[in-house]
Design a protein around this motif. Structure first.
Motif, PDB file in Angstrom:
ATOM      1  N   LEU A  82       3.142   8.910  -4.391  1.00 39.68           N
ATOM      2  CA  LEU A  82       1.866   9.624  -4.422  1.00 39.68           C
ATOM      3  C   LEU A  82       2.073  10.963  -5.121  1.00 39.68           C
ATOM      4  CD1 LEU A  82       2.329   8.285  -1.283  1.00 39.68           C
ATOM      5  CD2 LEU A  82      -0.147   8.609  -1.378  1.00 39.68           C
ATOM      6  N   MET A 112      -5.513  12.884  -6.704  1.00 38.93           N
ATOM      7  CA  MET A 112      -4.201  12.402  -6.256  1.00 38.93           C
ATOM      8  C   MET A 112      -4.084  10.955  -6.736  1.00 38.93           C
ATOM      9  SD  MET A 112      -2.407  10.460  -3.964  1.00 38.93           S
ATOM     10  CE  MET A 112      -3.385  10.042  -2.508  1.00 38.93           C
ATOM     11  N   VAL A 122       0.286   4.367   2.996  1.00 42.80           N
ATOM     12  CA  VAL A 122       0.786   5.509   3.773  1.00 42.80           C
ATOM     13  C   VAL A 122       0.535   5.318   5.260  1.00 42.80           C
ATOM     14  CG1 VAL A 122       0.545   7.107   1.822  1.00 42.80           C
ATOM     15  CG2 VAL A 122      -1.320   6.874   3.468  1.00 42.80           C
ATOM     16  N   HIS A 125      -4.440   6.588   8.948  1.00 44.15           N
ATOM     17  CA  HIS A 125      -4.476   8.038   9.152  1.00 44.15           C
ATOM     18  C   HIS A 125      -5.889   8.577   9.004  1.00 44.15           C
ATOM     19  CE1 HIS A 125      -4.364   7.669   4.775  1.00 44.15           C
ATOM     20  NE2 HIS A 125      -4.879   8.887   4.723  1.00 44.15           N
ATOM     21  N   ASP A 127      -8.028  12.000   7.434  1.00 41.78           N
ATOM     22  CA  ASP A 127      -7.877  13.153   6.547  1.00 41.78           C
ATOM     23  C   ASP A 127      -8.876  14.254   6.866  1.00 41.78           C
ATOM     24  OD1 ASP A 127      -5.765  12.207   4.833  1.00 41.78           O
ATOM     25  OD2 ASP A 127      -7.206  10.790   3.987  1.00 41.78           O
ATOM     26  N   TYR A 129     -10.438  15.792   4.513  1.00 43.65           N
ATOM     27  CA  TYR A 129     -11.245  15.952   3.302  1.00 43.65           C
ATOM     28  C   TYR A 129     -12.040  14.690   3.060  1.00 43.65           C
ATOM     29  CZ  TYR A 129      -6.935  13.747   1.645  1.00 43.65           C
ATOM     30  OH  TYR A 129      -5.845  12.928   1.516  1.00 43.65           O
ATOM     31  N   VAL A 131     -13.092  11.827   0.347  1.00 40.62           N
ATOM     32  CA  VAL A 131     -12.365  11.298  -0.800  1.00 40.62           C
ATOM     33  C   VAL A 131     -13.060  10.079  -1.405  1.00 40.62           C
ATOM     34  CG1 VAL A 131     -10.827   9.868   0.636  1.00 40.62           C
ATOM     35  CG2 VAL A 131     -10.035  10.646  -1.605  1.00 40.62           C
ATOM     36  N   ILE A 133     -11.875   7.054  -3.424  1.00 41.47           N
ATOM     37  CA  ILE A 133     -10.658   6.364  -3.852  1.00 41.47           C
ATOM     38  C   ILE A 133     -11.051   5.309  -4.893  1.00 41.47           C
ATOM     39  CG2 ILE A 133      -8.652   5.010  -3.137  1.00 41.47           C
ATOM     40  CD1 ILE A 133      -8.900   6.277  -0.360  1.00 41.47           C
ATOM     41  N   TRP A 142      -8.459  -2.365   2.275  1.00 41.61           N
ATOM     42  CA  TRP A 142      -8.751  -1.151   3.029  1.00 41.61           C
ATOM     43  C   TRP A 142      -9.434  -1.490   4.346  1.00 41.61           C
ATOM     44  CZ3 TRP A 142      -7.005   3.614   2.215  1.00 41.61           C
ATOM     45  CH2 TRP A 142      -6.500   3.941   0.944  1.00 41.61           C
ATOM     46  N   HIS A 188      -8.448   5.514   8.138  1.00 34.79           N
ATOM     47  CA  HIS A 188      -8.386   4.495   7.085  1.00 34.79           C
ATOM     48  C   HIS A 188      -6.943   4.105   6.794  1.00 34.79           C
ATOM     49  CE1 HIS A 188      -8.502   8.500   5.179  1.00 34.79           C
ATOM     50  NE2 HIS A 188      -7.706   8.002   4.233  1.00 34.79           N
ATOM     51  N   SER A 198      -4.026   3.692  -7.418  1.00 32.41           N
ATOM     52  CA  SER A 198      -5.340   4.167  -7.000  1.00 32.41           C
ATOM     53  C   SER A 198      -5.434   5.667  -7.152  1.00 32.41           C
ATOM     54  CB  SER A 198      -5.706   3.671  -5.609  1.00 32.41           C
ATOM     55  OG  SER A 198      -4.994   4.354  -4.647  1.00 32.41           O
TER      56      SER A 198
HETATM   57  O1  LIG Z   1      -3.377   6.037  -2.027  1.00 25.76           O
HETATM   58  C1  LIG Z   1      -3.002   5.900  -0.850  1.00 25.76           C
HETATM   59  O2  LIG Z   1      -2.105   5.108  -0.500  1.00 25.76           O
HETATM   60  C2  LIG Z   1      -3.639   6.722   0.222  1.00 25.76           C
HETATM   61  C3  LIG Z   1      -4.934   7.286  -0.208  1.00 25.76           C
HETATM   62  C4  LIG Z   1      -5.620   7.977   0.910  1.00 25.76           C
HETATM   63  O3  LIG Z   1      -5.460   7.702   2.059  1.00 25.76           O
HETATM   64  C5  LIG Z   1      -6.529   9.090   0.586  1.00 25.76           C
HETATM   65  O4  LIG Z   1      -6.712   9.410  -0.602  1.00 25.76           O
HETATM   66  O5  LIG Z   1      -7.057   9.689   1.525  1.00 25.76           O
END
Ligand SMILES: O=C(O)CCC(=O)C(=O)O
Ligand SMILES: O=C(O)CCC(=O)C(=O)O
Ligand SMILES: [Co+2]
Ligand SMILES: [Co+2]
Lengths: 370, 370
Positions: A82, A112, A122, A125, A127, A129, A131, A133, A142, A188, A198
């Motif tokens: 990442l 990212m 990952v 979890h 976050d 923020y 996002v 994706i 997902w 997620h 991604s």
């Molecule tokens: O790209 C990933 O493996 C994690 C992405 C993710 O959880 C996020 O962008 O919040």
């Protein structure tokens, strides 16, 4: 060869933004990855670029921070790389954030990018923020759960905060050009099916705590003369050990008055919110140009490029860039915001030239080398 | 043999408190100095006690911080010794602050005592606090000017901030038992006529800056979960680089909500305002008493004395001492505030005993050794 986003923003904002997650299928038709896994791996070798490798081999989570020298020991499965703020370092990748520039820019964090092998991710979890994706090459599954303040979180590894099991409200595979939007707070988990890329376009806001503490520091530095609590209408209290309700209100009012002072608040927030959240590709000019030199280079036809993703905001009749006030009239500021490339004819007046000279010497704009 | 203050508080508060300076003649009739110059000099030899010697010999200002070992080189004139927070260290001197305990105690700072020789003083200056200067033995000439934000201040010495010449609105000599009251911000200068002692009972308030920064630190420590700015009603802005007025209002509102939260604000302020402004005469019990021991000592008739000038305030239905919450019902707290001496019968219930055990072990109350 930029990718084109098709999205009904009104519908999206009304129904999903900061309310619930959604998959926007085929939002980028015929999506073309703007970066290759090899290029991403190359960026992760750089000192200034934030990167992580997360592995989940045989049920054991591990995470390491870059820069990385070598990827050959990682095998074919269950690891992902990442890389944060790729928009700061890779022009073609940065084009992916363009279609999201309609969202208030003070909330934008970064792009990212993650490269994942079969079975990698990952882990589940939550976050802090919002996002988008964007799925690039390959496919991911997902699972997104509902928002719930009672989820238990735990460290699966010292650098990985995971969340306990949750009931998915979304459980789907996405492929190139699909977007999964997840608001802050929704758990997620994405698992790669085969090799995949991604792209996470992140929006981050300020917490009350950060706001208060940042503003307090600013006030200490910028209001050197103490504004003392005064109560010339004092009457003898019946209990001198008791702080009276009106005294507490007066004390609070004093603090609130600082916040309500637009000159103080706006200047602080403009500087604060334009501080970089991730390292920028800024190289100050050394030795600095003087005005004559600078004007000559511009006159010879060289163009000025703005450092990718340097933060600029406008507040009321002023503007801020990278923690600094921009001492220019609003029409010039509008130009600086809108055009990523500038040329001499646009900058000719003396004030603009002087300010731009300073910003160029600081490295906020640079001359195209071609 | 305490001194008795005669003052018309209503008149004083209505006409002078935080409004203008005044001399209250003979406010303490037949004033008896509660401390001798020799005792004061002795206190200034202690490491924990803040003291200063200021000299003005041949028009040259000098200032040194204690502790002091020797005074013999100072001569007969133009030097004075100032000792801060004498109420923390000298029981008889501490009686001088008693008559001022009708003023809100959260604003009380300390009793500063100065011994001055012929011609001595600290020079013309402006303070950040309100002060009652009680004249003891001897005589001083005081010149007090009007409040004016434009006075120029300068360092007459690195530890002495002086103010430029001002027109006196008070220019008088005061003698034993007279009080000069000076509100914050009024320039003043006292010059000793012969040997003299004076007693400054100071009241200090909080600046907006201190309030905001102290509260921000508290919030960071006590609200670990971020309260993020959220705007689910977002519409696409016409200019994404511009922070919209309603967004700024929302951001400010978030900060103001923290301040307006009474649980947060009161708990912070109670702890903050009871932190000592000067070192206290606190000696933790070592090894700490256990409950049985503690109860036995009390039962045997020993009395508990509160550490002089330890800060206590009540806010709403709770109270704070020396930066800590007092987890006791208000009637017990009232007792702790009113009585400087406590005995077993007053403290018998289990909760009170346990809390007092903790405070005694911390050194906030101590057993009389007699
Ligand atoms: O790209 C990933 O493996 C994690 C992405 C993710 O959880 C996020 O962008 O919040
Ligand atoms: O005692 C002195 O010499 C100075 C007193 C003074 O200025 C004060 O208490 O504010
Ligand atoms: Co995530
Ligand atoms: Co003074």
């Amino acid at each position: 060869m930029s990718n084109k986003l098709t999205i009904d923003w009104d519908d999206f904002l009304t129904n999903y933004w900061q309310k619930k997650p959604v998959i926007l299928r085929d939002a980028f038709s015929n999506f073309i990855d703007p970066i290759s896994p090899e290029e991403l791996a190359g960026l992760a070798m750089e000192e200034e670029i934030e990167s992580r490798i997360v592995t989940n081999k045989n049920g054991i989570w591990d995470a390491n921070y870059g820069p990385f020298i070598d990827y050959s020991h990682l095998g074919e499965e269950n690891w992902s790389l990442l890389v944060q703020a790729v928009d700061h370092w890779h022009k073609q990748a940065a084009t992916l954030v363009e279609p999201f520039k309609c969202i208030p820019q003070w909330q934008f964090e970064d792009l990212m990018i993650s490269y994942a092998t079969q079975g990698a991710g990952v882990g589940p979890h939550i976050d802090n923020y919002d996002v988008f994706i964007i799925q690039g090459k390959g496919c991911r599954r997902w699972q997104v759960g509902d928002r719930n303040p009672n989820y238990k979180q735990f460290s699966a590894h010292k650098a990985l905060l995971h969340v306990e099991d949750y009931l998915p409200i979304i459980d789907e595979e996405i492929t190139a050009g699909d977007i999964l939007y997840i608001p802050i707070g929704f758990p997620h988990n994405g698992v790669s099916i085969g090799e995949s890329l991604s792209y996470s376009v992140g929006f981050r806001t300020q917490t009350s705590q950060e706001l208060l503490s940042g503003f307090a520091d600013y006030v200490i530095d910028n209001l050197p003369n103490g504004i003392f609590y005064q109560d010339p209408d004092l009457k003898l209290p019946s209990d001198p050990y008791r702080i009276q309700p009106y005294e507490l209100e007066k004390l609070k009012g004093q603090m609130i008055d600082l916040i309500k002072n637009p000159a103080l608040f706006n200047d602080w927030f403009g500087k604060h919110i334009t501080m970089p959240m991730h390292e920028l590709n800024i190289i100050p000019v050394d030795p600095a140009y003087d005005l004559d030199e600078f004007e000559e280079i511009l006159q010879s036809g060289a163009e000025l490029y703005r450092v990718p993703s340097i933060r600029i905001v406008k507040i009321d009749d002023t503007a801020y860039i990278n923690g600094n006030k921009i001492p220019l009239p609003m029409e010039t500021i509008d130009l600086l915001c809108e055009s990523e490339v500038l040329y001499y004819e646009q900058l000719q007046d003396e004030q603009t030239l002087n300010v731009m000279l300073e910003f160029v010497n600081l490295g906020y704009w640079y001359f195209d080398e071609e």
